[in-house]
Design a protein around this motif. Structure first.
Motif, short mmCIF file in Angstrom:
data_model
loop_
_atom_site.label_atom_id
_atom_site.label_comp_id
_atom_site.label_asym_id
_atom_site.label_seq_id
_atom_site.Cartn_x
_atom_site.Cartn_y
_atom_site.Cartn_z
N ILE A 1 2.26 10.34 11.44
CA ILE A 1 1.20 9.11 12.35
C ILE A 1 0.28 8.54 10.42
O ILE A 1 0.10 9.53 10.03
N ASP A 2 0.03 7.79 10.37
CA ASP A 2 -0.18 7.02 9.41
C ASP A 2 -1.79 6.51 9.48
O ASP A 2 -2.32 5.93 9.29
N THR A 3 -3.02 8.09 9.32
CA THR A 3 -4.36 8.66 9.88
C THR A 3 -5.46 9.01 9.35
O THR A 3 -4.47 9.66 9.67
N VAL B 1 1.24 13.92 9.74
CA VAL B 1 0.01 12.79 9.66
C VAL B 1 0.63 12.58 8.61
O VAL B 1 1.09 14.07 6.87
N THR B 2 0.23 11.03 7.81
CA THR B 2 -0.26 11.23 6.61
C THR B 2 -1.74 10.50 6.43
O THR B 2 -2.32 9.93 7.13
N THR B 3 -2.08 11.07 5.26
CA THR B 3 -3.73 10.75 4.61
C THR B 3 -3.86 10.09 3.72
O THR B 3 -2.61 10.18 2.70
N ASN B 4 -4.40 9.26 2.94
CA ASN B 4 -5.41 8.95 1.83
C ASN B 4 -6.89 8.97 1.59
O ASN B 4 -7.38 9.22 2.89
N PRO B 5 -7.02 8.71 -0.04
CA PRO B 5 -8.27 8.26 0.35
C PRO B 5 -9.21 6.94 1.37
O PRO B 5 -9.72 7.69 1.62
N VAL C 1 1.11 18.92 -0.43
CA VAL C 1 0.53 17.29 -1.48
C VAL C 1 0.35 16.59 -2.20
O VAL C 1 1.99 16.53 -2.78
N LYS C 2 -0.18 15.24 -1.80
CA LYS C 2 0.21 14.34 -2.37
C LYS C 2 -0.49 13.20 -3.58
O LYS C 2 -1.72 13.40 -4.24
N ILE C 3 1.05 13.07 -4.45
CA ILE C 3 0.71 12.97 -5.49
C ILE C 3 1.37 11.77 -6.40
O ILE C 3 2.25 11.31 -5.61
N PRO D 1 7.70 5.17 -0.34
CA PRO D 1 7.59 4.38 -0.56
C PRO D 1 6.88 3.01 0.15
O PRO D 1 7.04 3.28 1.31
N PHE D 2 5.99 2.25 -0.08
CA PHE D 2 5.07 1.62 -0.38
C PHE D 2 5.65 -0.10 0.71
O PHE D 2 5.53 -0.65 0.25
N ILE D 3 6.18 0.03 1.99
CA ILE D 3 7.23 -1.11 2.29
C ILE D 3 6.14 -2.66 2.91
O ILE D 3 6.33 -3.60 1.84
N GLY D 4 4.84 -2.15 3.14
CA GLY D 4 4.04 -3.34 3.43
C GLY D 4 3.20 -3.98 2.25
O GLY D 4 3.36 -5.15 2.48
N ARG D 5 2.73 -3.07 1.75
CA ARG D 5 2.83 -4.03 0.18
C ARG D 5 3.40 -4.33 -0.41
O ARG D 5 2.84 -4.99 -1.42
N LEU D 6 4.98 -3.98 -0.25
CA LEU D 6 6.30 -4.87 -1.71
C LEU D 6 5.82 -6.60 -0.67
O LEU D 6 6.15 -7.24 -0.94
N ALA E 1 8.99 6.66 4.63
CA ALA E 1 8.71 4.97 4.75
C ALA E 1 7.35 5.36 5.11
O ALA E 1 7.22 5.38 5.43
N ALA E 2 6.78 4.58 3.98
CA ALA E 2 4.82 4.61 3.85
C ALA E 2 4.86 3.14 3.80
O ALA E 2 5.44 1.88 3.95
N SER E 3 3.04 3.12 4.13
CA SER E 3 2.31 1.53 4.63
C SER E 3 2.90 0.64 4.97
O SER E 3 3.61 -0.61 5.09
N ILE E 4 4.08 1.07 6.43
CA ILE E 4 4.79 0.16 8.01
C ILE E 4 3.23 -0.64 8.37
O ILE E 4 2.61 0.12 8.98
N ARG E 5 4.10 -1.53 8.74
CA ARG E 5 2.25 -2.20 9.62
C ARG E 5 3.41 -3.06 10.49
O ARG E 5 2.00 -3.72 10.85
N HIS E 6 4.08 -2.36 11.38
CA HIS E 6 4.23 -3.44 12.43
C HIS E 6 5.71 -2.42 13.42
O HIS E 6 5.96 -2.24 11.81
N ALA F 1 9.28 7.85 9.15
CA ALA F 1 7.89 6.87 8.83
C ALA F 1 6.90 7.27 8.87
O ALA F 1 6.88 7.68 10.01
N THR F 2 6.00 7.20 8.31
CA THR F 2 4.71 7.25 9.24
C THR F 2 4.23 5.51 9.17
O THR F 2 3.74 4.75 8.77
N CYS F 3 3.49 5.93 10.78
CA CYS F 3 3.16 4.41 11.00
C CYS F 3 1.74 4.32 11.68
O CYS F 3 1.40 5.51 11.83
C1 E4P Z 1 0.45 6.90 3.86
O1 E4P Z 1 0.65 7.53 2.58
C2 E4P Z 1 0.08 5.73 2.82
O2 E4P Z 1 -0.58 5.82 1.62
C3 E4P Z 1 0.20 4.19 3.52
O3 E4P Z 1 1.30 4.17 4.60
C4 E4P Z 1 -0.74 2.77 2.84
O4 E4P Z 1 -0.57 2.59 3.72
P1 E4P Z 1 -1.14 0.78 3.53
O5 E4P Z 1 -0.40 -0.10 2.36
O6 E4P Z 1 -1.36 -0.28 5.04
O7 E4P Z 1 -2.85 0.91 2.93
#
Ligand code: E4P
Length: 218
Positions: free
Chosen positions: A5-7, A25-29, A86-88, A132-137, A166-171, A186-188
């Motif tokens: 879960i991406d939260t 779980v994945t988090t980011n700042p 650790v996320k880098i 890889p950030f798929i939604g942002r692409l 797979a990150a930045s999943i939007r739907h 998949a982190t969602c």
């Molecule tokens: C998770 O690892 C990423 O930081 C996250 O999925 C980014 O998602 P966003 O493009 O919706 O901000």
């Protein structure tokens, strides 16, 4: 296929954990800021709280962008709990930090990946996960899922151990597309996970079963 879960929202993490299908779980700042978590001590405590809720890997991102800063922060984050990954970021100093942390037995997640080249360097450095950030692409009219498929093929061919996260999943459709592309994880957002359950024929069918039962049993 693993589900993260991406939260950084503890309620949503608990809800996903209660479903019984959560692997991490994945988090980011930005996600931490969204929950109003600030100050080093509060941030570190929040990571510990997340680790107590779930059984799997919990990604915690470094803020430093120089090699020394990233490894110091990375080692500190990893010492908080055995589930911390650790996320880098996928930058030059980040690749060096991934290599170093891997040599110390610390798991890493190479984040902000937008190309196969970045994914190649992350895997060569020994990243445990590549994100890889798929939604942002997709946002810039570039096929994000296509990048997942490209990285999966490259890792399979060269037998890299790095898992494609797979990150930045939007739907919800993104999740199915990532399954088809062969992503390991998949982190969602929670809504995208719950969306997998939605089907009108399930609702109609259940309503009919219950109505038929009630006809003879009320
Ligand atoms: C998770 O690892 C990423 O930081 C996250 O999925 C980014 O998602 P966003 O493009 O919706 O901000």
């Amino acid at each position: 296929m693993k589900f993260f879960i991406d939260t950084a929202n503890l309620e949503q993490i608990r809800e996903a954990q209660d479903l019984g299908v959560l692997d991490g779980v994945t988090t980011n700042p930005s996600l931490m800021a969204k929950e109003g978590i600030s100050g080093e001590e509060n941030i570190l405590n929040h990571y510990k709280k997340i680790c107590e809720i779930v059984d799997g890997d919990v990604s915690a991102e470094v803020i430093a962008t120089d090699f020394e800063g990233m490894i110091k922060e990375g080692e500190h984050l990893a010492s908080l709990h055995p589930q911390i990954v650790v996320k880098i970021p996928a930058i030059k100093e980040g690749i060096k930090a991934i290599k170093y942390l891997d040599s110390k037995g610390i798991k890493t997640n190479c984040t902000l990946v937008f190309s196969a080249g970045q994914a190649l360097l992350a895997a060569k450095a020994g990243a445990s996960y590549v994100s890889p950030f798929i939604g942002r692409l997709d946002d810039i009219t570039t096929d994000g899922v296509e990048l997942i498929a490209q990285i999966v093929e490259m890792y399979d061919y060269y037998e890299f151990d790095t898992q494609v996260l797979a990150a930045s999943i939007r739907h919800t459709l993104h999740i199915i597309q990532c399954v088809e592309a062969g992503a390991d994880v998949a982190t969602c957002p929670l809504d995208a996970i719950l969306g997998l359950l939605k089907h009108p024929l399930t609702d109609i069918g259940l309503e009919k079963f219950l109505a038929d039962y009630r006809k003879l049993n009320s």
